[in-house]
Design a protein around this motif. Structure first.
Motif, PDB file in Angstrom:
ATOM      1  N   ILE A 111      38.152  64.372  32.020  1.00  0.00           N
ATOM      2  CA  ILE A 111      36.970  63.898  31.302  1.00  0.00           C
ATOM      3  C   ILE A 111      36.370  62.734  32.073  1.00  0.00           C
ATOM      4  N   ALA A 112      37.250  61.867  32.599  1.00  0.00           N
ATOM      5  CA  ALA A 112      36.817  60.795  33.499  1.00  0.00           C
ATOM      6  C   ALA A 112      37.244  61.149  34.920  1.00  0.00           C
ATOM      7  N   LEU A 113      36.689  60.439  35.896  1.00  0.00           N
ATOM      8  CA  LEU A 113      37.107  60.617  37.282  1.00  0.00           C
ATOM      9  C   LEU A 113      37.975  59.439  37.694  1.00  0.00           C
ATOM     10  N   GLN A 114      39.208  59.711  38.060  1.00  0.00           N
ATOM     11  CA  GLN A 114      40.081  58.670  38.582  1.00  0.00           C
ATOM     12  C   GLN A 114      40.142  58.766  40.096  1.00  0.00           C
ATOM     13  N   LYS A 115      40.440  57.632  40.737  1.00  0.00           N
ATOM     14  CA  LYS A 115      40.698  57.686  42.165  1.00  0.00           C
ATOM     15  C   LYS A 115      41.994  58.449  42.409  1.00  0.00           C
ATOM     16  N   THR A 116      41.965  59.307  43.408  1.00  0.00           N
ATOM     17  CA  THR A 116      43.177  60.063  43.733  1.00  0.00           C
ATOM     18  C   THR A 116      44.298  59.124  44.149  1.00  0.00           C
ATOM     19  N   LYS A 117      43.954  58.127  44.969  1.00  0.00           N
ATOM     20  CA  LYS A 117      44.928  57.122  45.392  1.00  0.00           C
ATOM     21  C   LYS A 117      44.552  55.786  44.770  1.00  0.00           C
ATOM     22  N   PRO A 118      45.456  55.170  44.001  1.00  0.00           N
ATOM     23  CA  PRO A 118      45.150  53.881  43.370  1.00  0.00           C
ATOM     24  C   PRO A 118      44.746  52.838  44.406  1.00  0.00           C
ATOM     25  N   LEU A 119      43.846  51.942  43.993  1.00  0.00           N
ATOM     26  CA  LEU A 119      43.394  50.869  44.871  1.00  0.00           C
ATOM     27  C   LEU A 119      44.370  49.697  44.759  1.00  0.00           C
ATOM     28  N   ASN A 120      45.113  49.438  45.834  1.00  0.00           N
ATOM     29  CA  ASN A 120      46.050  48.314  45.887  1.00  0.00           C
ATOM     30  C   ASN A 120      45.487  47.267  46.841  1.00  0.00           C
ATOM     31  N   ILE A 121      45.185  46.085  46.302  1.00  0.00           N
ATOM     32  CA  ILE A 121      44.588  45.017  47.111  1.00  0.00           C
ATOM     33  C   ILE A 121      45.285  43.696  46.811  1.00  0.00           C
ATOM     34  N   ILE A 122      45.182  42.779  47.777  1.00  0.00           N
ATOM     35  CA  ILE A 122      45.916  41.511  47.712  1.00  0.00           C
ATOM     36  C   ILE A 122      44.964  40.380  47.343  1.00  0.00           C
ATOM     37  N   PRO A 123      45.244  39.651  46.254  1.00  0.00           N
ATOM     38  CA  PRO A 123      44.377  38.528  45.866  1.00  0.00           C
ATOM     39  C   PRO A 123      44.720  37.259  46.640  1.00  0.00           C
ATOM     40  N   ILE A 124      43.698  36.476  46.931  1.00  0.00           N
ATOM     41  CA  ILE A 124      43.877  35.172  47.584  1.00  0.00           C
ATOM     42  C   ILE A 124      43.175  34.141  46.710  1.00  0.00           C
ATOM     43  N   SER A 125      43.952  33.278  46.093  1.00  0.00           N
ATOM     44  CA  SER A 125      43.381  32.310  45.159  1.00  0.00           C
ATOM     45  C   SER A 125      42.464  31.332  45.889  1.00  0.00           C
ATOM     46  N   ALA A 147      23.977  44.218  38.144  1.00  0.00           N
ATOM     47  CA  ALA A 147      23.506  45.324  38.989  1.00  0.00           C
ATOM     48  C   ALA A 147      24.688  46.091  39.583  1.00  0.00           C
ATOM     49  N   ILE A 148      25.749  45.373  39.929  1.00  0.00           N
ATOM     50  CA  ILE A 148      26.948  46.038  40.460  1.00  0.00           C
ATOM     51  C   ILE A 148      27.562  46.954  39.403  1.00  0.00           C
ATOM     52  N   ILE A 149      27.635  46.464  38.164  1.00  0.00           N
ATOM     53  CA  ILE A 149      28.174  47.282  37.075  1.00  0.00           C
ATOM     54  C   ILE A 149      27.316  48.533  36.876  1.00  0.00           C
ATOM     55  N   LYS A 150      26.004  48.370  36.836  1.00  0.00           N
ATOM     56  CA  LYS A 150      25.117  49.512  36.631  1.00  0.00           C
ATOM     57  C   LYS A 150      25.223  50.518  37.774  1.00  0.00           C
ATOM     58  N   GLU A 151      25.290  50.016  38.998  1.00  0.00           N
ATOM     59  CA  GLU A 151      25.381  50.925  40.139  1.00  0.00           C
ATOM     60  C   GLU A 151      26.701  51.683  40.134  1.00  0.00           C
ATOM     61  N   THR A 152      27.772  51.014  39.703  1.00  0.00           N
ATOM     62  CA  THR A 152      29.055  51.704  39.582  1.00  0.00           C
ATOM     63  C   THR A 152      28.977  52.787  38.519  1.00  0.00           C
ATOM     64  N   LEU A 153      28.373  52.482  37.381  1.00  0.00           N
ATOM     65  CA  LEU A 153      28.227  53.469  36.304  1.00  0.00           C
ATOM     66  C   LEU A 153      27.334  54.633  36.730  1.00  0.00           C
ATOM     67  N   ARG A 154      26.393  54.373  37.627  1.00  0.00           N
ATOM     68  CA  ARG A 154      25.529  55.454  38.129  1.00  0.00           C
ATOM     69  C   ARG A 154      26.324  56.404  39.020  1.00  0.00           C
ATOM     70  N   LEU A 155      27.047  55.858  39.981  1.00  0.00           N
ATOM     71  CA  LEU A 155      27.784  56.688  40.935  1.00  0.00           C
ATOM     72  C   LEU A 155      29.087  57.240  40.375  1.00  0.00           C
ATOM     73  N   HIS A 156      29.712  56.479  39.474  1.00  0.00           N
ATOM     74  CA  HIS A 156      31.029  56.852  38.932  1.00  0.00           C
ATOM     75  C   HIS A 156      31.007  56.732  37.414  1.00  0.00           C
ATOM     76  N   PRO A 157      30.283  57.621  36.723  1.00  0.00           N
ATOM     77  CA  PRO A 157      30.154  57.495  35.272  1.00  0.00           C
ATOM     78  C   PRO A 157      31.512  57.605  34.575  1.00  0.00           C
ATOM     79  N   PRO A 158      31.690  56.914  33.438  1.00  0.00           N
ATOM     80  CA  PRO A 158      32.978  56.936  32.733  1.00  0.00           C
ATOM     81  C   PRO A 158      33.423  58.341  32.346  1.00  0.00           C
ATOM     82  N   THR A 159      32.474  59.211  32.008  1.00  0.00           N
ATOM     83  CA  THR A 159      32.777  60.622  31.774  1.00  0.00           C
ATOM     84  C   THR A 159      31.884  61.452  32.688  1.00  0.00           C
ATOM     85  N   VAL A 160      32.446  62.508  33.244  1.00  0.00           N
ATOM     86  CA  VAL A 160      31.705  63.320  34.210  1.00  0.00           C
ATOM     87  C   VAL A 160      30.621  64.136  33.503  1.00  0.00           C
TER      88      VAL A 160
END
Length: 521
Positions: free
Chosen positions: A505-519, A377-390
């Motif tokens: 053709i696709a929409l990229q984030k203007t500012k890359p998402l930089n996040i810190i992983p915690i194992s 559902a998360i994948i589908k919702e992402t594809l709905r709001l942010h389709p791979p091609t505009v």
């Protein structure tokens, strides 16, 4: 005379000559067809010469969606001398694909930019429906990316995702923030290069991945960018904005990489005592598609022994697949992670589902995906709001076509605004909110049958890489949520994540998402 002066004078001259010829012809031979035909779709009144060009704006998907709120879900614009029809609702898209797919999908409106190096004549994306297009489509759909082929390559995808996991694990040990879009791009790039060439083109810890990412994004951005040469055909030879020249250079850089690899493989093949075939471009142990020079190269309309010809077509077709399968997948993945970082409760729910289904199993397998409805559902919702091609790549009407009580005139350009379809308020409740729960206990999928959700298109030109993209998105997301918690840098709250977008053709984030992983281990 500079480019700006040309850009002003030539459209005016073109318009005056066109109107004079039109008036003369009408005077000499007035139309005898008195039968009324449906009107054009509604739209804003065009200005003389330039039409509605000024209403495109820097983000056309948003501009067109706003116009649809005023004029309706099917609108017409005159962009310079080009009649353009914009589809912005699921109902219109449904009638278009179910009743008029053939006359509205057989041809493309070719942007001036992609004529660089005759790119539009060499790739499946831009070719009209024809024997050559059908052959490329057959090779891609049935031999390279069929469900059976993808099943046979599952271990390869698992290996690339494992590399992503190991890279993220190392970053978690050092507390290093990750550019999540770049990491996903490297994984997608290496999957395709390993699949086709049995080698990796980049590594997570090197700068090569960023070079490829920038190159492919520049190509995608320039192809999607509004171009004055497309609105006034008389300007195409001058290329006043320089887009075609930039694309020619970037195409050449990317194709040079693939041609070098393909020439090497064909050279190895020519020394063997059998037909030259595609197997040398495939990963070891994977049954290759049948792509015989002696059999299938007839689509190239030249002698089957022409290695130069074969190398050109293979490299262009490969470039087409890499363009479509790397940046779009990685940008969708980055949007998914950005939405989850902004909604921690949703991330926790997805992690709890993974824990419940997988338990202490070290890594997810593709066979586990059907057991993870919330993750899907998360994948589908992402594809709905942010389709791979505009927008779906522009189509060109073969004939006059009636659509929803209006006429789409012959040779008109048709743009399907996927961004607007995913926000159609007649289909989606609270359309601008990220709500994966809307896809639970419902049968909506992304395979082109539900017209409010067409991230991969529909009809005969549906994206052949749809199944591969969906599998990779799910595997990468599950792996990073199952094994790691995530945090933002000091002083940054989830709601402060920049969700602005760059148009291509696709929409990229203007500012890359930089996040810190915690194992979690």
């Amino acid at each position: 005379m500079d480019n700006i002066t040309l850009a002003i004078i030539l459209p005016i001259s073109y318009f005056i000559i066109y109107q004079l010829v039109k008036l003369t012809l009408n005077h000499i031979s007035p139309s005898k067809n008195t039968k009324r035909r449906p009107p054009l779709p509604p739209g804003p009144k065009p200005l003389p010469i330039i039409g509605n060009v000024l209403q495109i704006g820097p983000k056309p998907h948003r501009s067109f969606a706003n116009l649809a709120k005023v004029y309706g879900p099917l609108i017409s614009l005159r962009l310079g001398s080009v009649t353009t029809i914009i589809v912005s609702s699921s109902d219109v898209a449904k009638e278009m694909f179910l009743k008029n797919d053939q006359p509205l999908s057989s041809n493309r409106t070719i942007p001036n930019s992609v004529t660089a190096g005759d790119h539009h004549k060499l790739t499946m994306s831009w070719l009209p429906v024809s024997p050559k297009w059908r052959s490329f489509r057959k090779i891609t759909t049935f031999h390279l990316l069929s469900p059976q082929r993808l099943d046979a390559c599952s271990s390869l995808r698992q290996a690339k995702v494992q590399q992503l996991y190991e890279y993220v694990l190392e970053c978690s040990r050092t507390g290093q923030a990750i550019d999540i879009g770049k990491a996903a791009f490297t994984t997608s790039l290496n999957l395709l290069s390993k699949l086709f060439f049995s080698l990796e083109l980049a590594h997570h810890s090197s700068g090569k991945s960023q070079e490829f990412k920038d190159l492919i994004w520049n190509i995608m951005e320039d192809i999607g960018k509004p171009n004055i040469s497309d609105y006034f055909p008389c300007l195409k030879w001058f290329d006043p904005s320089g887009i075609r020249r930039r694309l020619a250079s970037n195409f050449e850089k990317l194709i040079e990489v693939f041609q070098g690899i393909i020439r090497q493989r064909l050279s190895l093949s020519s020394g063997a005592n059998h037909k030259q075939t595609w197997p040398h471009l495939m990963a070891p142990g994977v049954r290759p598609p049948i792509f015989s020079i002696n059999d299938d190269v007839k689509i190239f309309k030249k002698a089957p022994s022409s290695t130069i010809l074969l190398t050109t077509y293979l490299s262009c077709m490969t470039q087409d697949i890499f363009d479509a399968g790397t940046d779009t997948t990685s940008s969708t993945f980055e949007w998914a992670m950005a939405e989850l970082m902004r909604n921690p409760a949703m991330m926790e729910r997805a992690q709890a589902e993974l824990q419940q289904v997988l338990g202490k199993v070290s890594h997810i397998q593709e066979s586990d995906i059907p057991k993870l409805p919330y993750l899907q559902a998360i994948i589908k919702e992402t594809l709905r709001l942010h389709p791979p091609t505009v927008f779906l790549l522009p189509r060109k009407a073969e004939t006059d076509v009636e659509l929803c009580g209006h006429i789409v005139p012959r040779n008109a350009q048709i743009l399907v605004n996927l961004w607007a379809l995913g926000r159609d308020p007649t289909v989606w409740e609270n359309p601008d909110e990220f709500l994966p729960e809307r896809f639970l206990n419902c049968g909506i999928d992304v395979k082109g049958r539900d017209f409010g959700l067409l991230p991969f298109g529909a009809g005969r030109r549906i994206c052949p890489g749809m199944n591969l993209a969906y599998r990779m998105l799910t595997l990468m997301l599950a792996t990073l949520l199952q094994s790691f918690d995530w945090k933002l840098g000091d002083g940054v709250s989830p709601k402060q994540i920049d969700m602005d977008e760059k148009f291509g053709i696709a929409l990229q984030k203007t500012k890359p998402l930089n996040i810190i992983p915690i194992s979690k281990n």
